[in-house]
Write a protein that holds these residues in place. Structure first.
Motif, PDB file in Angstrom:
ATOM      1  N   ALA A   1      39.987   8.148 -61.709  1.00 32.73           N
ATOM      2  CA  ALA A   1      41.048   8.760 -60.909  1.00 32.73           C
ATOM      3  C   ALA A   1      42.390   8.071 -61.138  1.00 32.73           C
ATOM      4  O   ALA A   1      43.443   8.631 -60.813  1.00 32.73           O
ATOM      5  CB  ALA A   1      40.685   8.701 -59.420  1.00 32.73           C
ATOM      6  N   PHE A   2      42.351   6.851 -61.696  1.00 38.25           N
ATOM      7  CA  PHE A   2      43.576   6.077 -61.908  1.00 38.25           C
ATOM      8  C   PHE A   2      43.931   5.919 -63.387  1.00 38.25           C
ATOM      9  O   PHE A   2      45.055   5.557 -63.715  1.00 38.25           O
ATOM     10  CB  PHE A   2      43.424   4.690 -61.280  1.00 38.25           C
ATOM     11  CG  PHE A   2      43.060   4.730 -59.822  1.00 38.25           C
ATOM     12  CD1 PHE A   2      44.038   4.912 -58.855  1.00 38.25           C
ATOM     13  CD2 PHE A   2      41.743   4.604 -59.410  1.00 38.25           C
ATOM     14  CE1 PHE A   2      43.703   4.956 -57.511  1.00 38.25           C
ATOM     15  CE2 PHE A   2      41.401   4.649 -58.070  1.00 38.25           C
ATOM     16  CZ  PHE A   2      42.387   4.828 -57.113  1.00 38.25           C
ATOM     17  N   ALA A   3      42.962   6.155 -64.270  1.00 40.44           N
ATOM     18  CA  ALA A   3      43.211   6.032 -65.710  1.00 40.44           C
ATOM     19  C   ALA A   3      42.275   6.976 -66.437  1.00 40.44           C
ATOM     20  O   ALA A   3      41.300   7.474 -65.862  1.00 40.44           O
ATOM     21  CB  ALA A   3      43.004   4.588 -66.170  1.00 40.44           C
ATOM     22  N   SER A   4      42.545   7.225 -67.711  1.00 41.69           N
ATOM     23  CA  SER A   4      41.688   8.110 -68.480  1.00 41.69           C
ATOM     24  C   SER A   4      40.304   7.497 -68.676  1.00 41.69           C
ATOM     25  O   SER A   4      40.131   6.274 -68.566  1.00 41.69           O
ATOM     26  CB  SER A   4      42.311   8.391 -69.851  1.00 41.69           C
ATOM     27  OG  SER A   4      42.298   7.231 -70.652  1.00 41.69           O
ATOM     28  N   GLN A   5      39.332   8.358 -68.952  1.00 44.37           N
ATOM     29  CA  GLN A   5      37.986   7.868 -69.192  1.00 44.37           C
ATOM     30  C   GLN A   5      37.946   6.891 -70.356  1.00 44.37           C
ATOM     31  O   GLN A   5      37.212   5.898 -70.315  1.00 44.37           O
ATOM     32  CB  GLN A   5      37.029   9.039 -69.447  1.00 44.37           C
ATOM     33  CG  GLN A   5      36.774   9.910 -68.237  1.00 44.37           C
ATOM     34  CD  GLN A   5      35.789  11.018 -68.519  1.00 44.37           C
ATOM     35  OE1 GLN A   5      35.191  11.092 -69.589  1.00 44.37           O
ATOM     36  NE2 GLN A   5      35.618  11.925 -67.558  1.00 44.37           N
ATOM     37  N   ARG A   6      38.725   7.134 -71.395  1.00 49.59           N
ATOM     38  CA  ARG A   6      38.747   6.224 -72.549  1.00 49.59           C
ATOM     39  C   ARG A   6      39.233   4.836 -72.136  1.00 49.59           C
ATOM     40  O   ARG A   6      38.667   3.816 -72.549  1.00 49.59           O
ATOM     41  CB  ARG A   6      39.626   6.804 -73.651  1.00 49.59           C
ATOM     42  CG  ARG A   6      39.811   5.887 -74.840  1.00 49.59           C
ATOM     43  CD  ARG A   6      40.528   6.573 -75.990  1.00 49.59           C
ATOM     44  NE  ARG A   6      39.656   7.511 -76.658  1.00 49.59           N
ATOM     45  CZ  ARG A   6      39.968   8.106 -77.814  1.00 49.59           C
ATOM     46  NH1 ARG A   6      41.123   7.850 -78.398  1.00 49.59           N
ATOM     47  NH2 ARG A   6      39.126   8.948 -78.380  1.00 49.59           N
ATOM     48  N   VAL A   7      40.278   4.770 -71.321  1.00 50.64           N
ATOM     49  CA  VAL A   7      40.792   3.476 -70.860  1.00 50.64           C
ATOM     50  C   VAL A   7      39.764   2.755 -70.003  1.00 50.64           C
ATOM     51  O   VAL A   7      39.557   1.538 -70.132  1.00 50.64           O
ATOM     52  CB  VAL A   7      42.115   3.676 -70.077  1.00 50.64           C
ATOM     53  CG1 VAL A   7      42.540   2.382 -69.382  1.00 50.64           C
ATOM     54  CG2 VAL A   7      43.208   4.154 -71.008  1.00 50.64           C
ATOM     55  N   VAL A   8      39.085   3.496 -69.126  1.00 52.59           N
ATOM     56  CA  VAL A   8      38.070   2.881 -68.267  1.00 52.59           C
ATOM     57  C   VAL A   8      36.914   2.340 -69.110  1.00 52.59           C
ATOM     58  O   VAL A   8      36.398   1.242 -68.854  1.00 52.59           O
ATOM     59  CB  VAL A   8      37.564   3.898 -67.218  1.00 52.59           C
ATOM     60  CG1 VAL A   8      36.413   3.311 -66.413  1.00 52.59           C
ATOM     61  CG2 VAL A   8      38.703   4.307 -66.288  1.00 52.59           C
ATOM     62  N   LEU A   9      36.491   3.097 -70.113  1.00 53.72           N
ATOM     63  CA  LEU A   9      35.429   2.630 -71.000  1.00 53.72           C
ATOM     64  C   LEU A   9      35.843   1.345 -71.722  1.00 53.72           C
ATOM     65  O   LEU A   9      35.055   0.397 -71.825  1.00 53.72           O
ATOM     66  CB  LEU A   9      35.073   3.720 -72.007  1.00 53.72           C
ATOM     67  CG  LEU A   9      34.316   4.930 -71.454  1.00 53.72           C
ATOM     68  CD1 LEU A   9      34.277   6.048 -72.492  1.00 53.72           C
ATOM     69  CD2 LEU A   9      32.898   4.549 -71.052  1.00 53.72           C
ATOM     70  N   CYS A  10      37.063   1.308 -72.217  1.00 50.27           N
ATOM     71  CA  CYS A  10      37.550   0.095 -72.895  1.00 50.27           C
ATOM     72  C   CYS A  10      37.617  -1.085 -71.917  1.00 50.27           C
ATOM     73  O   CYS A  10      37.325  -2.232 -72.291  1.00 50.27           O
ATOM     74  CB  CYS A  10      38.914   0.353 -73.513  1.00 50.27           C
ATOM     75  SG  CYS A  10      38.877   1.445 -74.947  1.00 50.27           S
ATOM     76  N   PHE A  11      38.003  -0.809 -70.670  1.00 47.80           N
ATOM     77  CA  PHE A  11      38.011  -1.866 -69.657  1.00 47.80           C
ATOM     78  C   PHE A  11      36.608  -2.441 -69.460  1.00 47.80           C
ATOM     79  O   PHE A  11      36.420  -3.662 -69.383  1.00 47.80           O
ATOM     80  CB  PHE A  11      38.551  -1.312 -68.341  1.00 47.80           C
ATOM     81  CG  PHE A  11      38.344  -2.227 -67.162  1.00 47.80           C
ATOM     82  CD1 PHE A  11      39.092  -3.379 -67.015  1.00 47.80           C
ATOM     83  CD2 PHE A  11      37.385  -1.932 -66.193  1.00 47.80           C
ATOM     84  CE1 PHE A  11      38.895  -4.233 -65.930  1.00 47.80           C
ATOM     85  CE2 PHE A  11      37.178  -2.771 -65.110  1.00 47.80           C
ATOM     86  CZ  PHE A  11      37.943  -3.922 -64.986  1.00 47.80           C
ATOM     87  N   GLY A  12      35.595  -1.556 -69.395  1.00 52.86           N
ATOM     88  CA  GLY A  12      34.229  -2.031 -69.235  1.00 52.86           C
ATOM     89  C   GLY A  12      33.787  -2.922 -70.385  1.00 52.86           C
ATOM     90  O   GLY A  12      33.180  -3.984 -70.170  1.00 52.86           O
ATOM     91  N   VAL A  13      34.105  -2.520 -71.606  1.00 54.50           N
ATOM     92  CA  VAL A  13      33.724  -3.332 -72.761  1.00 54.50           C
ATOM     93  C   VAL A  13      34.474  -4.667 -72.748  1.00 54.50           C
ATOM     94  O   VAL A  13      33.929  -5.710 -73.110  1.00 54.50           O
ATOM     95  CB  VAL A  13      33.984  -2.566 -74.070  1.00 54.50           C
ATOM     96  CG1 VAL A  13      33.530  -3.387 -75.268  1.00 54.50           C
ATOM     97  CG2 VAL A  13      33.253  -1.233 -74.068  1.00 54.50           C
ATOM     98  N   ALA A  14      35.739  -4.654 -72.323  1.00 54.76           N
ATOM     99  CA  ALA A  14      36.512  -5.893 -72.251  1.00 54.76           C
ATOM    100  C   ALA A  14      35.904  -6.869 -71.251  1.00 54.76           C
ATOM    101  O   ALA A  14      35.845  -8.084 -71.499  1.00 54.76           O
ATOM    102  CB  ALA A  14      37.965  -5.574 -71.871  1.00 54.76           C
TER     103      ALA A  14
END
Length: 376
Positions: free
Chosen positions: A152-165
């Motif tokens: 809801a605050f960022a794109s799914q791609r950004v959230v996925l990258c956050f998880g991997v980080a």
């Protein structure tokens, strides 16, 4: 607990949260870029195939180079491969990177038990394993909630990258681990113990592994794509399922002490079958959610009991080999299950597939119940 244990515990917190967030959201992300359940199932099979191929080689690497070096290299490889899965969405890239991720992530499961055993005493070991597994389930619940709400605050791609980080942060405590290489032999033993019990146990485990691995990869797609549940609510449903699993696992030892292990396993597998039948026939979001929570609680609560049965009924000298072959049996059958379930959902729909998985749970219950009462 030793300082090394808490260092490793910190690594597990980052690792489990980051990859839990990623995997809860990733299939939904694939749907958004043009994939369907059948192709998602094939990608899942590639990851499982990589895991299957890696089990014995990783055991050899851990004996040859030590647990810390093996874990560090494997997690670093998994982080790179998983970032690649977000960045490159072609079919060829997804199949190749899923396989590489499966190979590298297999090291976490293979090395977990010997790593915990290496820096705990025998008296503290049960508590150490309880803390590790409980934290893993808690992390998965938080990861599911985050996967549902962060888009809801960022794109799914950004959230996925956050998880991997976040998962990559586990490399810091892993680098600080003081764990000497435990070289037991130039290569791990891969000989299967001669045990009638083990042969029948592996058959029962193979059937049960299909039940365990068939539906969970599609649960998020089931709620969002089939039942049209908003992504945020889907994250809440899956995070609650993690809390229910945690409660079930914590209650399982007390319940299993009140009955024999075979009876406890039978009851939980029958409950799993019943909840899958209910889930297949659910027509409302509420019924589907409660059926799914009951299903995850029932099927996960018997995992410690099944592991205890295996360790109790084989010779002490054969326990490592028996555990490895049980893991191989699980990985091999789940490769087939992931692809078959994905194709079945596309061609038949969710209800017939869920009914079929429930029928397999009944078969597994019968196979486990008929196992010999001792090793021979």
């Amino acid at each position: 607990m030793s300082r090394s244990f808490w260092t490793y515990f910190a690594a597990t917190l980052f690792f489990n949260f980051g990859f839990s967030l990623f995997f809860f959201l990733f299939n939904v992300y694939l749907l958004g870029v043009g994939y369907n359940e059948q192709t998602i199932g094939l990608i899942g099979s590639c990851a499982l195939a990589g895991r299957l191929l890696a089990i014995l080689p990783i055991g050899w690497l851990a004996q040859r180079f030590g647990l810390r070096s093996t874990l560090f290299f494997a997690v670093a490889t998994a982080v790179v491969a998983t970032f690649g899965r977000v960045a490159f969405t072609s079919h060829a890239a997804q199949f190749a990177l899923a396989t590489l991720a499966g190979i590298s992530l297999a090291a976490w499961g293979v090395c977990l038990a010997p790593a915990v055993a290496a820096f705990t005493t025998e008296a503290r070991r049960p508590l150490a394993f309880s803390l590790i597994f409980a934290a893993g389930i808690g992390d998965a619940g938080i990861g599911a909630y985050a996967a549902g709400h962060l888009p809801a605050f960022a794109s799914q791609r950004v959230v996925l990258c956050f998880g991997v980080a976040v998962a990559a942060l586990s490399l810091l405590p892993l680098a600080l681990l003081k764990l000497e290489a435990q070289v037991l032999s130039p290569r791990p033993s891969i000989r299967m113990p001669r045990s009638p019990f083990l042969r029948r146990f592996l058959l029962a485990t193979a059937v049960w592994a299909v039940v365990l691995g068939a539906f969970p990869p599609f649960a998020n797609v089931f709620f969002t794509h089939h039942l049209h549940l908003p992504l945020a609510q889907m994250g809440t449903v899956l995070s609650i399922s993690q809390a229910v699993q945690l409660a079930a696992i914590l209650l399982a030892p007390a319940l299993s002490r009140r009955m024999s292990l075979p009876i406890f396993i039978l009851v939980t597998q029958l409950l799993t079958a019943a909840s899958l039948f209910t889930l297949g026939g659910a027509h409302t979001l509420e019924a589907a959610a409660f059926s799914y929570w009951f299903y995850t609680a029932a099927q996960n609560s018997n995992e410690p009991a099944i592991a205890s049965m295996l360790m109790n009924r084989v010779d002490a000298a054969d326990r490592n080999a028996a555990s490895s072959f049980a893991l191989l049996s699980t990985a091999a059958t789940q490769i087939v299950a992931s692809a078959a379930v994905g194709a079945g959902i596309v061609h038949l729909g969710y209800s017939p597939v869920l009914y079929s998985i429930a029928a397999l749970a009944l078969v597994a219950a019968l196979l486990f119940y008929q196992l010999p009462t001792n090793e021979s």
